[in-house]
Write a protein that holds these residues in place. Structure first.
Motif, PDB file in Angstrom:
ATOM      1  N   ILE A  25       0.817  -1.224   0.000  1.00 26.05           N
ATOM      2  CA  ILE A  25       0.000   0.000   0.000  1.00 26.05           C
ATOM      3  C   ILE A  25       0.848   1.271   0.000  1.00 26.05           C
ATOM      4  O   ILE A  25       0.500   2.255  -0.650  1.00 26.05           O
ATOM      5  N   LYS A  85     -14.077   1.957   4.663  1.00 24.78           N
ATOM      6  CA  LYS A  85     -15.092   1.133   5.330  1.00 24.78           C
ATOM      7  C   LYS A  85     -14.904   1.085   6.848  1.00 24.78           C
ATOM      8  O   LYS A  85     -15.438   0.215   7.528  1.00 24.78           O
ATOM      9  N   LEU A  87     -12.004   0.578   8.599  1.00 24.38           N
ATOM     10  CA  LEU A  87     -10.907  -0.232   9.149  1.00 24.38           C
ATOM     11  C   LEU A  87      -9.784   0.652   9.700  1.00 24.38           C
ATOM     12  O   LEU A  87      -9.240   0.376  10.781  1.00 24.38           O
ATOM     13  N   THR A  89     -10.112   3.538  10.910  1.00 24.74           N
ATOM     14  CA  THR A  89     -10.621   4.095  12.174  1.00 24.74           C
ATOM     15  C   THR A  89     -10.378   3.113  13.322  1.00 24.74           C
ATOM     16  O   THR A  89      -9.966   3.515  14.414  1.00 24.74           O
ATOM     17  N   ASP A 110       3.037  12.244  10.341  1.00 24.11           N
ATOM     18  CA  ASP A 110       3.240  12.934   9.071  1.00 24.11           C
ATOM     19  C   ASP A 110       2.224  12.372   8.100  1.00 24.11           C
ATOM     20  O   ASP A 110       2.342  11.223   7.671  1.00 24.11           O
ATOM     21  N   ALA A 111       1.225  13.195   7.776  1.00 26.68           N
ATOM     22  CA  ALA A 111       0.111  12.722   6.943  1.00 26.68           C
ATOM     23  C   ALA A 111       0.359  13.004   5.478  1.00 26.68           C
ATOM     24  O   ALA A 111       0.764  14.112   5.105  1.00 26.68           O
ATOM     25  N   ASN A 114      -3.562  13.159   0.982  1.00 29.01           N
ATOM     26  CA  ASN A 114      -4.850  12.485   0.777  1.00 29.01           C
ATOM     27  C   ASN A 114      -5.483  11.991   2.078  1.00 29.01           C
ATOM     28  O   ASN A 114      -6.677  11.700   2.119  1.00 29.01           O
ATOM     29  N   PHE A 118      -8.968  12.264   6.926  1.00 27.21           N
ATOM     30  CA  PHE A 118      -9.129  11.097   7.805  1.00 27.21           C
ATOM     31  C   PHE A 118      -8.620  11.417   9.209  1.00 27.21           C
ATOM     32  O   PHE A 118      -9.305  11.175  10.208  1.00 27.21           O
ATOM     33  N   TYR A 119      -7.424  11.996   9.299  1.00 30.87           N
ATOM     34  CA  TYR A 119      -6.859  12.285  10.621  1.00 30.87           C
ATOM     35  C   TYR A 119      -7.613  13.419  11.312  1.00 30.87           C
ATOM     36  O   TYR A 119      -7.806  13.382  12.529  1.00 30.87           O
ATOM     37  N   LYS A 121     -10.694  14.004  11.147  1.00 33.58           N
ATOM     38  CA  LYS A 121     -11.913  13.388  11.708  1.00 33.58           C
ATOM     39  C   LYS A 121     -11.648  12.768  13.081  1.00 33.58           C
ATOM     40  O   LYS A 121     -12.551  12.613  13.886  1.00 33.58           O
TER      41      LYS A 121
END
Ligand SMILES: CC(C)(COP(=O)(O)OP(=O)(O)OC[C@H]1O[C@@H](n2cnc3c(N)ncnc32)[C@H](O)[C@@H]1OP(=O)(O)O)[C@@H](O)C(=O)NCCC(=O)NCCS
Length: 146
Positions: A25, A85, A87, A89, A110-111, A114, A118-119, A121
């Motif tokens: 990934i 979906k 996961l 989280t 370090d995000a 994209n 997500f972070y 949230k």
């Protein structure tokens, strides 16, 4: 409804699944070698691997421990067909539970651009620019006080 469980990989087989998914990934799409997925921080990290009901790896995460105040979230990766979906989280909740058990004051990460939403949230906020990976993936340093 599929059932998933999070383990902290320890056997050779579990670790192989963990590093392979991280590679698939986070490195392979940019034609990076398999060796690029491991770094010098593996030994001071707690590793998390989510498995599906067949024992296949579906998500990873890692809590890198610098000292008794600060931890860093690393290696967040969800199998491509399962993204969005919930996961990731589950993995971040597990990491934060570990961080709380260790009484850390805050978490940084370090995000990739994209993943910022997500972070956010999950209560992380951008504190600065960070590095550029492989010359194309912009990163932002984020933080959450625990
Ligand atoms: C970023 C990542 C770990 C999030 O895990 P996830 O399981 O997809 O996220 P969740 O389902 O728990 O949360 C979904 C939220 O994350 C956001 N998100 C971030 N990347 C996403 C993606 N590729 N697909 C779907 N949602 C994504 C969505 O906007 C969604 O927010 P919304 O509900 O307000 O729309 C995962 O998508 C992933 O592995 N992405 C590719 C690798 C990567 O960028 N890793 C992070 C490195 S810093």
């Amino acid at each position: 409804m599929k059932s998933y469980r999070i383990i902290e990989p320890s056997s050779e087989e579990e670790l192989e699944k963990y590093y392979q998914l991280r590679y698939e990934i986070l490195r392979k799409p940019w034609n990076q070698p398999v060796t690029s997925t491991r770094d010098e921080w593996e030994k001071i990290s707690i590793h998390m691997l989510m498995l599906d009901e067949n024992g296949e790896g579906v998500a990873t995460g890692r809590l890198q421990l610098y000292n008794n105040r600060e931890g860093q979230i690393r290696s967040m990766a969800v199998r491509t067909d399962l993204q969005g979906k919930g996961l990731g989280t589950e993995i971040i909740r597990y990491i934060e539970q570990k961080a709380n058990e260790k009484k850390l004051d805050y978490l940084i990460l370090d995000a990739r651009e994209n993943a910022i939403h997500f972070y956010e949230k999950h209560g992380y906020f951008v504190i600065s620019d960070s590095y550029m990976l492989f010359g194309v993936i912009r990163h932002f340093r984020m933080k959450k006080n625990l």
